[in-house]
Design a protein around this motif. Structure first.
Motif, PDB file in Angstrom:
ATOM      1  N   TYR A  14      32.552  35.428  27.884  1.00  0.00           N
ATOM      2  CA  TYR A  14      31.200  35.159  28.363  1.00  0.00           C
ATOM      3  C   TYR A  14      30.190  36.065  27.647  1.00  0.00           C
ATOM      4  O   TYR A  14      29.136  35.621  27.230  1.00  0.00           O
ATOM      5  N   LYS A  15      30.545  37.336  27.515  1.00  0.00           N
ATOM      6  CA  LYS A  15      29.647  38.286  26.841  1.00  0.00           C
ATOM      7  C   LYS A  15      30.469  39.373  26.174  1.00  0.00           C
ATOM      8  O   LYS A  15      31.510  39.773  26.711  1.00  0.00           O
ATOM      9  N   ARG A  91      35.780  41.843  33.728  1.00  0.00           N
ATOM     10  CA  ARG A  91      35.589  42.573  32.481  1.00  0.00           C
ATOM     11  C   ARG A  91      36.912  43.159  32.024  1.00  0.00           C
ATOM     12  O   ARG A  91      37.816  43.373  32.828  1.00  0.00           O
ATOM     13  N   ILE A 106      33.242  40.624  28.772  1.00  0.00           N
ATOM     14  CA  ILE A 106      33.217  39.963  30.077  1.00  0.00           C
ATOM     15  C   ILE A 106      33.767  38.548  29.911  1.00  0.00           C
ATOM     16  O   ILE A 106      33.341  37.808  29.009  1.00  0.00           O
TER      17      ILE A 106
END
Lengths: 120, 137
Positions: A14-15, A91, A106
């Motif tokens: 996601y990130k 995470r 994440i």
């Protein structure tokens, strides 16, 4: 379908905050239940990378998503709220700068009904 | 055989956590968790820490494992993502732990092996002490 479940389980990056030498945003780790079996398997064809450091992190949730993820509106009404799972976020354990060189990432975990997927 | 006590000490709670507060500890000595020196066990976090448990109790340093850059103590985060980085309602905050390695002369496993030897069972245990149907629950 009989067996473990009817959903594909996807862990999607996601990130990325800081440095990760393995993943880039949007990468996926895909796990499929084997038809008519109680076991599942990592779909290597559709998985971009496998970082062993996140195996433990996601362990508590994989199996829930095989059976109970992403219910449709009608289905959701019949299910207990604990089972009506939307996406979950977690995470990786890396702390990142200034303490460690790598980290962190994440992930978004979700289920996709097998009818919606290809190559299964 | 000398080993290491590995203490995970809660360095900070960035948000909210039902289990841990700053200063709380989880203590590992091979082959497990020392309950008397542990304040709380979050199962998801224990699994999160899983890949590092055995190398750390056997003396591989946090630096060698990439858990710190230059310090003796390492750092690890729990699985929960930080507030503000994921959609609202999908996070409650992250707990950060410091990892300390303390050399010890004798592990819990060492004491157990010593006890088996004293009782004459041997280690590995002699065949005469094996149970029947070892493959069945």
């Amino acid at each position: 379908m009989e067996g473990l479940g009817r959903n594909r389980v996807v862990l999607e990056v996601y990130k990325i905050k800081g440095r990760c030498p393995i993943y880039k945003e949007g990468d996926k780790l895909v796990i499929d239940p084997l038809p008519n079996e109680e076991v599942s398997i990592v779909n290597l064809k559709e998985t971009d990378a496998l970082c062993p450091r996140i195996f433990g992190t996601a362990l508590t949730s994989y199996f829930m998503y095989f059976e109970h993820a992403k219910p449709g509106p009608d289905e959701a009404e019949k299910m207990a709220w604990q089972k009506a799972l939307g996406p979950a976020y977690f995470r990786c354990p890396e702390v990142g700068e200034p303490h460690s060189r790598n980290g962190y990432v994440i992930f978004k975990m979700y289920g996709v009904p097998l009818e919606e997927t290809e190559n299964v | 055989m000398p080993g290491y006590k590995v203490v995970l000490e809660c360095a900070s709670v960035k948000g909210f956590c039902p289990f841990y507060k700053k200063g709380d500890k989880i203590t590992f000595v091979e082959p497990g968790i020392v309950m008397e020196e542990t304040d709380a066990i979050c199962y998801a976090f224990i699994l999160n820490f899983g890949p590092w448990y055995r190398p750390l109790v056997r003396g591989i340093t946090p630096k060698e494992l990439g858990l710190t850059k230059n310090e003796e103590e390492g750092y690890i985060a729990c699985h929960a993502p930080p507030l503000g980085e994921v959609p609202e309602g999908a996070a409650h905050g992250t707990v950060f732990f410091k990892i300390k390695q303390i050399p010890i002369e004798e592990t819990i496993e060492d004491k157990w092996v010593k006890d088996l030897l004293e009782k004459g069972v041997g280690f590995p245990p002699k065949r005469e002490f094996w149970p029947e149907d070892t493959e069945k629950p």
